[in-house]
Write an enzyme that holds these catalytic residues in place. Structure first.
Site, mmCIF file in Angstrom:
data_model
loop_
_atom_site.group_PDB
_atom_site.id
_atom_site.type_symbol
_atom_site.label_atom_id
_atom_site.label_comp_id
_atom_site.label_asym_id
_atom_site.label_seq_id
_atom_site.Cartn_x
_atom_site.Cartn_y
_atom_site.Cartn_z
ATOM 1 N N ASP A 114 3.845 -11.888 5.670
ATOM 2 C CA ASP A 114 2.714 -12.721 6.059
ATOM 3 C C ASP A 114 3.109 -13.830 7.032
ATOM 4 O O ASP A 114 2.526 -14.913 7.036
ATOM 5 C CB ASP A 114 2.030 -13.315 4.828
ATOM 6 C CG ASP A 114 1.042 -12.321 4.213
ATOM 7 O OD1 ASP A 114 0.267 -11.713 4.983
ATOM 8 O OD2 ASP A 114 1.060 -12.157 2.995
ATOM 9 N N ASP A 173 -4.795 -6.632 6.635
ATOM 10 C CA ASP A 173 -4.569 -8.053 6.956
ATOM 11 C C ASP A 173 -3.463 -8.248 8.002
ATOM 12 O O ASP A 173 -3.442 -9.241 8.726
ATOM 13 C CB ASP A 173 -4.146 -8.854 5.708
ATOM 14 C CG ASP A 173 -4.824 -8.445 4.419
ATOM 15 O OD1 ASP A 173 -5.155 -7.259 4.261
ATOM 16 O OD2 ASP A 173 -5.011 -9.315 3.552
#
Ligand SMILES: *[C@@H]1O[C@H](CO)[C@@H](O)[C@H](O)[C@H]1NC(C)=O
Ligand SMILES: *[C@@H]1O[C@H](CO)[C@@H](O)[C@H](O)[C@H]1NC(C)=O
Ligand SMILES: *[C@@H]1O[C@H](CO)[C@@H](O)[C@H](O)[C@H]1NC(C)=O
Ligand SMILES: *[C@@H]1O[C@H](CO)[C@@H](O)[C@H](O)[C@H]1NC(C)=O
Ligand SMILES: *[C@@H]1O[C@H](CO)[C@@H](O)[C@H](O)[C@H]1NC(C)=O
Length: 393
Positions: A114, A173
């Site tokens: 991330d 994502d």
């Protein structure tokens, strides 16, 4: 009156006034003042609107620092007055201060994939000061960490690690990560990073999107063969449903890839994803946490963060859209999504700006404020002002 002028006026009327409320800087400042020492960052609120703080090694840690940069951008766009509340702090100094807790993050921390979100504040710092060596190093480190998770057999960077290393999981994502690869390629001259970003986007385009423009949350590949093993959900209602925040990340990701790479296939993909999102919003105007989740028990939980992310994604798409009619549809839809979601979720008494975030419905984490929902609420307001689609008051 010209069509253009009347559309601008309609947009001016529609943008919700809360976007520019003095409560925005006021709440952001008090959150900054309540950051624990050693530093932790807000991620979601409890059901009474109180922020819950998390260690820096959390996927959401970059959002509060970059929120401070976004309020600094707001000050540059709107000026700092007592009436708009932007005069109460030196937002850039606060943003720089809050970013320092992110500098030590490396890929041993469980948030290895991330890094795009974690890099946001450093990317903003480089817009202001392109020579900031700390920010340059952070962007390059995060890009290198991500590049190490790339498989040329699969054509993607890996998201979650699995116990079987040949089980290669990719979540939608991760399209939000690709910009850090582009930024680092610009900084270092290493074009491999751009190639990795483009291949991740191409592979996602081929395997994560259904023919109707909706998306799967997770695609699992075999890292030995590159074959798709499974398409499923993690945070959505079912394997065949569409988790709205994932759909919003996807619109943003492909609109941004079109901006970065200029490849018209990315524009066409962003349009398909956007059209699905817009047509799936029910008559009550509220973005549900999953577009296919059952309507009962009522009310079906909303996700205010999916709404604010989608609003930014649609504004970005409309800015780079080559067809003026589409551009207007996307910016009008962005304003409408914001208006409807704000009327449901604006919470003056909460520490967050908005309520009705759904962090993770399968884990029963819902009815919260979210740091990312609030960040994208502020950037949507900034973008509307920058584009002349709203005024600062
Ligand atoms: C450079 O950027 C870092 C990280 O964003 C920040 O903490 C630091 O204050 C900045 N340095 C200067 C001189 O602005
Ligand atoms: C460019 O980046 C890739 C991915 O991080 C790396 O493997 C490669 O060694 C880099 N090339 C140079 C010349 O630094
Ligand atoms: C991937 O393919 C290899 C070779 O066919 C096989 O041994 C392995 O079990 C597969 N992995 C998964 C997760 O299906
Ligand atoms: C929004 O949140 C409030 C509580 O803050 C809750 O009562 C309401 O049902 C929620 N609405 C939706 C559509 O999720
Ligand atoms: C959604 O917002 C638009 C204005 O942008 C408004 O016309 C419409 O009535 C709203 N829908 C609902 C159900 O509130």
């Amino acid at each position: 009156m010209s069509r253009y002028l009347s559309s601008v006026l309609v947009a001016l009327l529609l943008a919700p006034a809360e976007l520019f409320s003095p409560l925005v800087p006021q709440k952001v400042l008090s959150t900054f003042q309540s950051l624990p020492k050693p530093i932790q960052y807000p991620q979601w609120t409890d059901s009474a609107g109180k922020w819950q703080m998390f260690n820096p090694a959390t996927w959401t840690s970059g959002f509060f620092p970059v929120t401070l940069y976004a309020v600094n951008t707001r000050k540059n766009l709107c000026g700092a007055t007592a009436a708009n509340g932007l005069n109460v702090a030196d937002w850039l100094t606060l943003g720089r201060s809050a970013s320092t807790g992110l500098i030590g993050l490396t890929d041993g921390n469980g948030v290895g994939h991330d890094v795009g979100f974690l890099s946001f504040a450093f990317v903003e710092e480089l817009v202001i000061n392109p020579n900031n060596q700390t920010a340059i190093k952070a962007v390059n480190d995060f890009a290198r960490i991500l590049a190490r998770r790339y498989s040329s057999t699969v054509g993607c960077t890996r998201s979650w690690d699995a116990s079987d290393p040949t089980d290669f999981q990719v979540i939608i994502d991760n399209l939000m990560n690709l910009e850090v690869l582009y930024r680092s390629a610009d900084l270092t001259g290493n074009s491999t990073l751009r190639t990795i970003a483009n291949r991740h986007a191409d592979t996602t385009m081929a395997n994560h999107i259904r023919s109707d423009g909706s998306t799967w949350h997770v695609v699992e590949y075999n890292s030995t063969t590159g074959a798709v093993i499974k398409k499923r959900t993690a945070q959505g209602y079912s394997d065949s449903s569409t988790w709205s925040r994932g759909q919003a990340w996807a619109i943003y990701g492909f609109a941004n890839m079109y901006r970065l790479a200029g490849d018209s296939r990315y524009l066409e993909t962003a349009r398909r994803l956007a059209n699905y999102f817009i047509k799936s919003i029910p008559a009550d105007g509220i973005v549900p946490w999953d577009f296919n989740a059952p309507l009962t028990p009522s009310p079906r939980p909303a996700d205010s963060s999916a709404a604010t992310i989608a609003a930014n994604a649609l504004l970005l798409l409309s800015k780079h859209e080559t067809d003026p009619a589409n551009a207007k549809t996307y910016s009008d839809s962005a304003v409408q999504i914001l208006t409807n979601m704000t009327s449901l979720t604006w919470r003056p008494s909460w520490q967050s700006l908005l309520s009705n975030g759904t962090v993770n419905k399968p884990a029963n984490n819902q009815l919260t404020g979210t740091v990312y929902g609030d960040y994208y609420f502020i950037t949507a307001g900034n973008e509307l002002v920058a584009r002349g689609l709203a005024t600062c008051t």
